[in-house]
Design a protein around this motif. Structure first.
Motif, PDB file in Angstrom:
ATOM      1  N   LEU A  26      -3.234  -7.162  12.224  1.00 11.97           N
ATOM      2  CA  LEU A  26      -2.788  -8.512  11.886  1.00 11.97           C
ATOM      3  C   LEU A  26      -3.961  -9.473  11.820  1.00 11.97           C
ATOM      4  CD1 LEU A  26      -0.373 -10.403  11.365  1.00 11.97           C
ATOM      5  CD2 LEU A  26      -0.314 -10.800  13.833  1.00 11.97           C
ATOM      6  N   ARG A  29      -5.781  -9.744   8.622  1.00 15.59           N
ATOM      7  CA  ARG A  29      -5.058 -10.366   7.513  1.00 15.59           C
ATOM      8  C   ARG A  29      -4.856 -11.872   7.680  1.00 15.59           C
ATOM      9  NH1 ARG A  29      -5.146  -7.337   3.153  1.00 15.59           N
ATOM     10  NH2 ARG A  29      -4.566  -5.197   3.570  1.00 15.59           N
ATOM     11  N   ILE A  94      -1.845 -16.263   6.177  1.00 16.65           N
ATOM     12  CA  ILE A  94      -1.877 -14.802   6.161  1.00 16.65           C
ATOM     13  C   ILE A  94      -2.087 -14.337   4.729  1.00 16.65           C
ATOM     14  CG2 ILE A  94      -0.567 -12.721   6.648  1.00 16.65           C
ATOM     15  CD1 ILE A  94       0.866 -14.188   8.835  1.00 16.65           C
ATOM     16  N   TYR A 102       3.106  -4.594   6.028  1.00 14.58           N
ATOM     17  CA  TYR A 102       3.854  -5.536   6.861  1.00 14.58           C
ATOM     18  C   TYR A 102       4.689  -4.796   7.904  1.00 14.58           C
ATOM     19  CZ  TYR A 102       6.899  -9.476   7.986  1.00 14.58           C
ATOM     20  OH  TYR A 102       7.573 -10.451   8.644  1.00 14.58           O
ATOM     21  N   VAL A 105       2.251  -3.125  10.505  1.00 10.42           N
ATOM     22  CA  VAL A 105       1.644  -4.067  11.455  1.00 10.42           C
ATOM     23  C   VAL A 105       2.665  -4.510  12.496  1.00 10.42           C
ATOM     24  CG1 VAL A 105       0.737  -6.420  11.665  1.00 10.42           C
ATOM     25  CG2 VAL A 105      -0.176  -4.904   9.929  1.00 10.42           C
ATOM     26  N   PHE A 106       3.792  -5.026  12.032  1.00  9.59           N
ATOM     27  CA  PHE A 106       4.767  -5.543  12.982  1.00  9.59           C
ATOM     28  C   PHE A 106       5.525  -4.432  13.702  1.00  9.59           C
ATOM     29  CE2 PHE A 106       3.878  -9.237  10.346  1.00  9.59           C
ATOM     30  CZ  PHE A 106       3.561 -10.141  11.351  1.00  9.59           C
TER      31      PHE A 106
END
Length: 126
Positions: A26, A29, A94, A102, A105-106
């Motif tokens: 994260l 980015r 971001i 996405y 990462v999350f």
């Protein structure tokens, strides 16, 4: 048969690794933009250059009379004003990510937090 609570250390370490990987991905980015600009307090506007004036006056006064309390207060207030001004004008954005990035990462961040919380707040029902 092994109890699932015995592998709490493994869950904790895996959680830290997953969380670290997710936060690293994260942070790669995220862009942080900041700059000097005009700060508005109601109808009163202060430019970024004016914010440095109390600190400059405090430094000059300090070299003239270093034992006085006034210049120290002005220098501290000047530094506080500059830091607050920078924080107020900071923008975080971001970069574009694909849906896969996405989710990755999350997903790492969420699974790492889940494993950490599970290992830190386990309940022993014996």
């Amino acid at each position: 048969m092994k109890d699932t609570n015995e592998n709490g250390l493994v869950q904790f370490l895996v959680g830290i690794v997953l969380l670290a990987i997710g936060l690293y991905m994260l942070s790669q980015r995220v862009y942080v933009h900041h700059g000097w600009s005009v700060i508005h307090f109601g109808s009163f506007s202060i430019t970024s250059g004016i914010i440095t004036i109390p600190m400059i006056i405090g430094v000059v006064w300090y070299f003239y009379n270093p034992k006085s309390l006034g210049p120290k207060i002005l220098i501290i207030l000047g530094v506080i004003f500059i830091v607050v001004s920078l924080l107020m004008n900071m923008r975080i954005s971001i970069m574009r990510m694909t849906l896969f990035e996405y989710i990755l990462v999350f997903g790492f961040i969420a699974s790492g937090c889940g494993l950490l919380l599970k290992s830190l707040f386990k309940i022993n029902n014996k």
